[in-house]
Scaffold this active site. Sequence first.
Site, mmCIF file in Angstrom:
data_model
loop_
_atom_site.group_PDB
_atom_site.id
_atom_site.type_symbol
_atom_site.label_atom_id
_atom_site.label_comp_id
_atom_site.label_asym_id
_atom_site.label_seq_id
_atom_site.Cartn_x
_atom_site.Cartn_y
_atom_site.Cartn_z
ATOM 1 N N ARG A 19 0.814 -1.209 0.000
ATOM 2 C CA ARG A 19 0.000 0.000 0.000
ATOM 3 C C ARG A 19 0.853 1.266 0.000
ATOM 4 O O ARG A 19 0.561 2.227 -0.721
ATOM 5 C CB ARG A 19 -0.950 -0.009 1.201
ATOM 6 N N LYS B 168 0.905 24.967 -3.499
ATOM 7 C CA LYS B 168 -0.311 24.304 -3.024
ATOM 8 C C LYS B 168 -0.121 22.793 -3.076
ATOM 9 O O LYS B 168 -0.771 22.065 -3.816
ATOM 10 C CB LYS B 168 -1.509 24.739 -3.858
ATOM 11 N N LYS C 147 2.055 38.900 -2.719
ATOM 12 C CA LYS C 147 0.666 38.561 -3.017
ATOM 13 C C LYS C 147 -0.218 39.731 -2.577
ATOM 14 O O LYS C 147 0.235 40.684 -1.944
ATOM 15 C CB LYS C 147 0.281 37.277 -2.275
ATOM 16 N N GLU D 88 2.049 40.057 -7.592
ATOM 17 C CA GLU D 88 0.734 39.673 -8.088
ATOM 18 C C GLU D 88 -0.071 40.930 -8.407
ATOM 19 O O GLU D 88 -0.168 41.837 -7.577
ATOM 20 C CB GLU D 88 -0.003 38.841 -7.035
ATOM 21 N N ASP E 297 -3.277 37.811 -12.013
ATOM 22 C CA ASP E 297 -4.186 37.025 -11.182
ATOM 23 C C ASP E 297 -5.624 37.107 -11.685
ATOM 24 O O ASP E 297 -6.237 38.177 -11.674
ATOM 25 C CB ASP E 297 -4.109 37.513 -9.730
#
Length: 279
Positions: free
Chosen positions: A99, A134, A166, A196, A217
């Site tokens: 697994r 992410k 950001k 951004e 963005d």
Amino acid sequence: MKLMQFQIDDMIKSALNEDINYIDVTTDYLVDEQKIDTAKYVAKADGVLCGIDIALRVFTLLDEGATFEILIHDGERVKKGDIIAKITAHTRALLKGERTALNILQHMSGISTATAKCVELCKETRASVADTRKTLPGLRIFQKYAVTVGGGKNHRYNLSDCAMLKDTHLDAYGSITAAVNRLREQMGHTVKIEVEVSTLDELKEALEVGCEIIMLDNMSCDEMKKAVEITAGRAKLEASGNVTEQTIADIAATGVDIISLGALTHSVMAFDISMKIEK
């Protein structure tokens, strides 16, 4: 991207410890410790393989005498029904590592397959396909490697790699110009700055202050085309936000340099592979 063996082993040992703890109740009570078998990995879909050496390392850590025959390697195309590899080891090791090894191989191959699809959709343009931060906690090393195997490129690995402003940073500090100037006063000369922006006016401000990379963005394709014209090569343009397999070709056609997708790592579908013990 290259993976170091100690990094691979640390990840595998953590996964095995999570899955086995101190005993495999079924295997250890059922299977003779001297029994040896051969198992094979079989593809149950079409795609791009990634993580085979890492998956097989699981069995080496459980059984130093394990041997392998690898028929398909990382980065190679695999078709449904293909035998990817064969493993000969103590049966207990095969069953205990099954697994963990499959989880790694299926996840990484899912990422490389999804990346390869996006790269193919952008092949007639200048745009490269990149990942983001992410990633699933603890799996970033494997996930970003899988993106490169699929033909994509890595965005910054972590917060130390690049100064990236950001919207939250800009809201906290005040303006693009003030934030960029403050960063330049503090950081070393080798670090690039990415900003951004969500409007063409913000783009112009980022260009005036000399940002090396500008993230567009959630802009429309028409806005991105205008951004490419305004920029005229003075900075790298990265498209981000709402990028899917359905929209990526149109985005690439705008002339941007980079298209980043969080979905390559945070929500990719696992590639279907099974392990079968030969009878």
